[in-house]
Structure formats: structure tokens, C-alpha cells
Design a protein around this motif. Structure first.
Motif, PDB file in Angstrom:
ATOM      1  N   SER A 125       0.818  -1.217   0.000  1.00 46.45           N
ATOM      2  CA  SER A 125       0.000   0.000   0.000  1.00 46.45           C
ATOM      3  C   SER A 125       0.854   1.270   0.000  1.00 46.45           C
ATOM      4  N   ASN A 126       2.098   1.143   0.496  1.00 47.06           N
ATOM      5  CA  ASN A 126       2.983   2.303   0.574  1.00 47.06           C
ATOM      6  C   ASN A 126       4.023   2.241  -0.543  1.00 47.06           C
ATOM      7  N   THR A 127       3.542   1.989  -1.767  1.00 47.49           N
ATOM      8  CA  THR A 127       4.425   1.735  -2.911  1.00 47.49           C
ATOM      9  C   THR A 127       4.113   2.673  -4.067  1.00 47.49           C
ATOM     10  N   ASN A 128       5.163   3.269  -4.633  1.00 50.04           N
ATOM     11  CA  ASN A 128       5.048   4.075  -5.838  1.00 50.04           C
ATOM     12  C   ASN A 128       5.377   3.188  -7.036  1.00 50.04           C
ATOM     13  N   THR A 129       4.516   3.152  -8.023  1.00 44.97           N
ATOM     14  CA  THR A 129       4.707   2.291  -9.185  1.00 44.97           C
ATOM     15  C   THR A 129       5.224   3.098 -10.365  1.00 44.97           C
ATOM     16  N   VAL A 130       6.315   2.607 -10.988  1.00 41.62           N
ATOM     17  CA  VAL A 130       6.898   3.245 -12.164  1.00 41.62           C
ATOM     18  C   VAL A 130       6.753   2.299 -13.346  1.00 41.62           C
ATOM     19  N   ASP A 131       5.989   2.714 -14.337  1.00 40.61           N
ATOM     20  CA  ASP A 131       5.781   1.931 -15.551  1.00 40.61           C
ATOM     21  C   ASP A 131       6.891   2.257 -16.545  1.00 40.61           C
ATOM     22  N   LEU A 132       7.696   1.258 -16.902  1.00 39.21           N
ATOM     23  CA  LEU A 132       8.853   1.480 -17.772  1.00 39.21           C
ATOM     24  C   LEU A 132       8.555   1.238 -19.248  1.00 39.21           C
ATOM     25  N   ASP A 133       7.294   1.109 -19.601  1.00 37.30           N
ATOM     26  CA  ASP A 133       6.870   1.098 -21.010  1.00 37.30           C
ATOM     27  C   ASP A 133       7.541   0.015 -21.838  1.00 37.30           C
ATOM     28  N   GLY A 134       7.803  -1.127 -21.226  1.00 37.98           N
ATOM     29  CA  GLY A 134       8.377  -2.235 -21.966  1.00 37.98           C
ATOM     30  C   GLY A 134       9.872  -2.132 -22.201  1.00 37.98           C
ATOM     31  N   ASN A 135      10.535  -1.195 -21.543  1.00 36.79           N
ATOM     32  CA  ASN A 135      11.988  -1.046 -21.686  1.00 36.79           C
ATOM     33  C   ASN A 135      12.733  -2.022 -20.782  1.00 36.79           C
ATOM     34  N   PHE A 136      14.054  -1.930 -20.809  1.00 38.88           N
ATOM     35  CA  PHE A 136      14.915  -2.871 -20.089  1.00 38.88           C
ATOM     36  C   PHE A 136      15.529  -2.166 -18.872  1.00 38.88           C
ATOM     37  N   LEU A 137      15.514  -2.851 -17.746  1.00 38.45           N
ATOM     38  CA  LEU A 137      16.074  -2.321 -16.503  1.00 38.45           C
ATOM     39  C   LEU A 137      17.342  -3.092 -16.166  1.00 38.45           C
ATOM     40  N   ALA A 138      18.450  -2.349 -15.999  1.00 38.74           N
ATOM     41  CA  ALA A 138      19.765  -2.967 -15.774  1.00 38.74           C
ATOM     42  C   ALA A 138      20.456  -2.305 -14.586  1.00 38.74           C
ATOM     43  N   PRO A 139      21.469  -2.963 -14.025  1.00 38.38           N
ATOM     44  CA  PRO A 139      22.280  -2.282 -13.007  1.00 38.38           C
ATOM     45  C   PRO A 139      22.966  -1.062 -13.605  1.00 38.38           C
ATOM     46  N   GLY A 140      23.287  -0.091 -12.767  1.00 37.67           N
ATOM     47  CA  GLY A 140      24.066   1.052 -13.229  1.00 37.67           C
ATOM     48  C   GLY A 140      25.423   0.619 -13.732  1.00 37.67           C
ATOM     49  N   LEU A 141      25.953   1.343 -14.701  1.00 38.03           N
ATOM     50  CA  LEU A 141      27.239   0.995 -15.309  1.00 38.03           C
ATOM     51  C   LEU A 141      28.387   1.308 -14.348  1.00 38.03           C
ATOM     52  N   ILE A 142      29.462   0.512 -14.447  1.00 37.97           N
ATOM     53  CA  ILE A 142      30.637   0.660 -13.591  1.00 37.97           C
ATOM     54  C   ILE A 142      31.864   0.799 -14.483  1.00 37.97           C
ATOM     55  N   ASP A 143      32.611   1.895 -14.318  1.00 38.50           N
ATOM     56  CA  ASP A 143      33.810   2.152 -15.124  1.00 38.50           C
ATOM     57  C   ASP A 143      35.024   2.092 -14.207  1.00 38.50           C
ATOM     58  N   ILE A 144      35.865   1.070 -14.364  1.00 33.66           N
ATOM     59  CA  ILE A 144      36.987   0.873 -13.443  1.00 33.66           C
ATOM     60  C   ILE A 144      38.278   1.537 -13.924  1.00 33.66           C
ATOM     61  N   GLN A 145      38.234   2.196 -15.085  1.00 37.60           N
ATOM     62  CA  GLN A 145      39.407   2.933 -15.561  1.00 37.60           C
ATOM     63  C   GLN A 145      38.958   4.212 -16.247  1.00 37.60           C
ATOM     64  N   ASN A 146      39.089   5.306 -15.530  1.00 37.52           N
ATOM     65  CA  ASN A 146      38.612   6.589 -16.040  1.00 37.52           C
ATOM     66  C   ASN A 146      39.469   7.690 -15.419  1.00 37.52           C
ATOM     67  N   ASN A 147      40.148   8.469 -16.274  1.00 36.45           N
ATOM     68  CA  ASN A 147      41.116   9.465 -15.821  1.00 36.45           C
ATOM     69  C   ASN A 147      40.525  10.844 -15.583  1.00 36.45           C
ATOM     70  N   GLY A 148      39.246  11.025 -15.931  1.00 39.78           N
ATOM     71  CA  GLY A 148      38.611  12.325 -15.736  1.00 39.78           C
ATOM     72  C   GLY A 148      37.589  12.609 -16.817  1.00 39.78           C
ATOM     73  N   PHE A 149      36.857  13.705 -16.644  1.00 41.99           N
ATOM     74  CA  PHE A 149      35.813  14.064 -17.604  1.00 41.99           C
ATOM     75  C   PHE A 149      35.360  15.498 -17.351  1.00 41.99           C
ATOM     76  N   PHE A 150      34.730  16.058 -18.382  1.00 43.83           N
ATOM     77  CA  PHE A 150      34.154  17.405 -18.311  1.00 43.83           C
ATOM     78  C   PHE A 150      35.162  18.433 -17.789  1.00 43.83           C
ATOM     79  N   GLY A 151      36.434  18.291 -18.218  1.00 40.77           N
ATOM     80  CA  GLY A 151      37.459  19.254 -17.857  1.00 40.77           C
ATOM     81  C   GLY A 151      38.209  18.951 -16.583  1.00 40.77           C
ATOM     82  N   HIS A 152      37.819  17.895 -15.866  1.00 37.38           N
ATOM     83  CA  HIS A 152      38.459  17.575 -14.595  1.00 37.38           C
ATOM     84  C   HIS A 152      39.420  16.412 -14.775  1.00 37.38           C
TER      85      HIS A 152
END
Length: 412
Positions: free
Chosen positions: A40-67
Motif C-alpha cells: 500500500s505504501n508503494t510508488n509504481t513506475v511503468d517502464l513502457d516495456g523497456n529494459f532495466l539494468a544495473p548502473g554501469l561501472i567504469d573501473i578505468q577513467n582518468n577524468g571528464f568534463f574538464g576535470h
């Protein structure tokens, strides 16, 4: 609401598509949970038939957006360090919008005074509004002069003094608390002997920037090596009678096959060679970006320490040379590329950017999977692997999957 229910979706996990399967998130803990007894205390999100995956993990990244993750030095003042920290937190918020929910900030070969200043900033974090740090990836300075890539040779050292040299370079406290991976060449004096010390600190030892032969690579694996850094790049190229380090990914001698990072941007590795490596051992393949601070910036020529880097689309080169200076490609584009190059499923490609990196770091009970108890770091993908939504510990995040298919195809 206490819970969020994702429905009308297909889950991507373990290289498998679980069709028409719901997923629940406990919004109090930010973790994936089983079906609650009271909905009863649940918010439902309809994903319209799309795919739900774990967040991506990048183990080698030297920086981005100027940093640039390495951009402090011995003369950096407390004010400059504080500004650097604020910039770091800002770009970690922005980078989350690309679908990468966790990263190993990568510090290239440097002097001890640089590690002293930057590594404490990369201590493991857990946030609902920015990309998490999993601990720093120290790429160097115990690497080969012959396979130096764009690393500054004046920083290179050996490990003849044993573990005390690692403590001197990185800092003993940093190795214990703030470092996740150390990339070093096993043929450098003393490196083979310090691998057990790194493992005792729960630090992953990865072979990279190396001129080692196959036998030396095997010794490293026997001593505790569990990873290879950016396969094919900065290492001897394989020959059918001299496999080199690359032969470790599918060797008949040891069962302890190391994980291997691979940059699937279409520039660092030819698609056919990337496909060959992936198909040799899909369960050990880890997609990485090797991005540098020019990721997300316009094309042009930029200053990097004492050198210039030319950015032309995804290609980043040291000016006046044929030396690659990192990548400008997003991790989700690497996922799309490996699907095209290997003819694998969306679920299998996602595994190489989620499950595999999590297992390579030993954090599979916390991140990188859709199991109960894992952090609710999630990406919603369409059937062409373009990101539709992002959730960080269950909190909705806007999307910045800005690449357009026609532009991508024409640039590769």
C-alpha cells in the motif's frame, strides 16, 4: 512512499533477459528488495516495456568534463585543493547522467606528493545524487619505459625496496583506505614480490603498461594478479608462438584467468580484435572507457601538463605523435559497440559493464547486480541500448546519453 515498484519492464542481469519481471526498491535504504508484504505504501513506475539494468561501472577513467583526476601537485595550496574537490564533486554529479553510477578515479603515473593530495579524495563513497567512487585506480608509476604510452617517464620507479616502496609512493594509509586497483608491470624489479602485499590490503593488482612475456604474466597470476589493464594497449602484441600477456585471458595452465579491461571505442582496439578477446572469455571481459578530462568537451587542442592533446571526435592524440592519450567515448557507447561487433545480446553486453566489473572488484554483493541487498543504482535502456532513465539509490536522475547513432557510426 516507502517502496518503488518498477513494472512493465524486462530485467537485464547475469547476461540474461528476465522478461516481464518487476523490481522493488526500498527507498529508505536505497537498496533492491524483495516483494514487500504490504504494497500500500508503494510508488509504481511503468517502464513502457523497456529494459532495466544495473548502473554501469567504469573501473578505468582518468577524468571528464574538464576535470583531471591527477591535477594536483606539491605546490597546491589548501584553497586549490578545496577548489579541486568541489570541481570533482560537480563533475561526478554530471557524469552520473551518462549512466555510470560508480567509477574508479584513475591517477596516472605521478610523484608521491601528488598521490598524497589526490588519493584521499577518492575514498569509497555512496551517494544518491552523484557517481560513486569505488576507490582510486593507480595506473603507474611502476611501469615499463618501453610501453609508457603517454605517461611521464620522470615519475617511473621500481619496487626493489619491496612493500615499503609502495607505501612511500602511494602512502600506506591510502593503500588501506583509498586505493582499489594498482596497475604495474610485473617485469619491473620487485613488482612480482609486492603483489601479495597489495592483496593483503584488498587492492587489486593489474598487469599493464608492460613488456612482459607470457611466463612472467603467469608468475604474476600465481602471485595474486587478477586483472589486465586495457588489453592490447601498452603491451606486446600476440604472436601464435609468443602469446605475451594477452595469452593469459584464455590459457590452459591456470584456472585463475584474470579479468581484462578493454576499450571498445573503435580507436584503441580494432572491432575484430575486441570481438576475439570478448569471445575468448566473456565472463572476464570488462568494458572500460579510459576517458580523460577532455570527455564532454568540444574538439580542439588542449594543454595537458607540459604537452598538448588534440581532440578530434572520440580520438585523443598527443600533438605531433601517433600516441593515444585516452578516450572520449562514453561507457554506454562501448556497450553499443560491442553488441555490433560481436553480435551478442543486450543482456550479454550489459554484463560486461555491470556484473563483470563488480565481480572483478569483489563488490558483487553491493553493486553491479539486480539482487536483493544491492544498491538500487539502475539504468533504463531501450532495445538499442540508449539510456531512457537513471536511478541512483532509487532516486531519479536526468539523462545525458547525448550521442546520436548517425554521428557515432560515421566517426568510428
Amino acid at each position: 512512499m516507502r517502496y518503488t515498484k518498477f513494472t512493465n519492464c524486462h530485467l537485464l542481469d547475469n547476461g540474461i533477459t528476465y522478461y516481464n519481471t518487476d523490481l522493488y526498491v526500498d527507498n529508505h535504504t536505497g537498496k533492491i528488495t524483495g516483494n514487500p508484504q504490504d504494497t500500500s505504501n508503494t510508488n509504481t513506475v511503468d517502464l513502457d516495456g523497456n529494459f532495466l539494468a544495473p548502473g554501469l561501472i567504469d573501473i578505468q577513467n582518468n577524468g571528464f568534463f574538464g576535470h583531471n583526476f591527477s591535477n594536483l601537485n606539491a605546490g597546491s595550496t589548501p584553497e586549490q585543493i578545496e577548489m579541486f574537490k568541489r570541481f570533482y564533486e560537480d563533475v561526478m554529479t554530471k557524469f552520473l547522467e551518462t549512466g555510470v553510477t560508480s567509477v574508479c578515479p584513475t591517477v596516472t603515473s605521478n610523484f608521491p606528493e601528488v598521490y598524497t593530495k589526490v588519493l584521499p579524495l577518492y575514498k569509497r563513497s555512496r551517494s544518491n545524487d552523484k557517481c560513486d567512487s569505488l576507490g582510486a585506480h593507480c595506473e603507474g608509476p611502476f611501469i615499463s619505459l618501453i610501453k609508457k604510452g603517454c605517461h611521464p617517464t620522470e615519475t617511473f620507479v621500481d619496487a626493489k625496496e619491496g612493500s615499503s616502496k609502495l607505501d612511500q609512493v602511494y602512502g600506506a594509509d591510502n593503500l588501506l583506505e583509498n586505493v582499489c586497483i594498482v596497475t604495474a608491470a610485473p617485469e619491473i624489479d620487485g613488482v612480482l614480490d609486492v603483489i601479495p602485499y597489495l592483496r593483503s590490503k584488498n587492492v587489486i593488482y593489474s598487469i599493464g603498461h608492460t613488456n612482459a612475456d607470457y611466463e612472467t604474466g603467469l608468475k604474476a597470476v600465481e602471485n595474486g594478479c587478477t586483472m589486465i589493464t586495457h588489453l592490447y594497449n601498452a603491451m606486446p602484441q600476440p604472436h601464435h608462438r609468443d602469446a605475451g600477456v594477452l595469452g593469459l585471458i584464455n590459457n590452459p595452465i591456470t584456472d585463475n584467468t584474470p579479468y581484462f579491461g578493454i576499450i571498445c571505442d573503435g580507436i584503441h582496439v580494432d572491432p575484430s580484435m575486441a570481438a576475439m578477446a570478448y569471445k575468448s572469455h566473456p565472463d572476464k571481459c570488462v568494458l572500460v572507457t579510459d576517458a580523460i578530462f577532455l570527455f564532454g568537451l568540444p574538439d580542439g587542442t588542449y594543454r595537458w601538463d607540459s604537452r598538448n592533446v588534440v581532440k578530434d571526435g572520440f580520438k585523443l592524440m598527443l600533438e605531433g605523435t601517433k600516441t593515444l592519450a585516452g578516450s572520449g567515448t562514453s561507457l554506454i557507447q562501448c556497450v553499443r559497440n560491442v553488441i555490433r561487433w560481436t553480435d551478442i545480446s543486450l543482456a550479454e553486453a550489459v554484463k560486461a559493464a555491470t556484473n563483470n566489473p563488480a565481480k572483478s572488484l569483489g563488490i558483487e554483493s553491493e553493486k553491479g547486480f539486480l539482487n536483493e541487498g544491492c544498491d538500487a543504482d539502475l539504468v533504463v535502456l531501450n532495445n538499442r541500448a540508449f539510456i531512457q532513465s537513471i536511478y541512483k539509490l532509487g532516486r531519479h536522475i536526468k539523462v545525458n546519453d547525448h550521442n546520436q547513432p548517425a554521428k557515432l557510426i560515421s566517426s568510428l
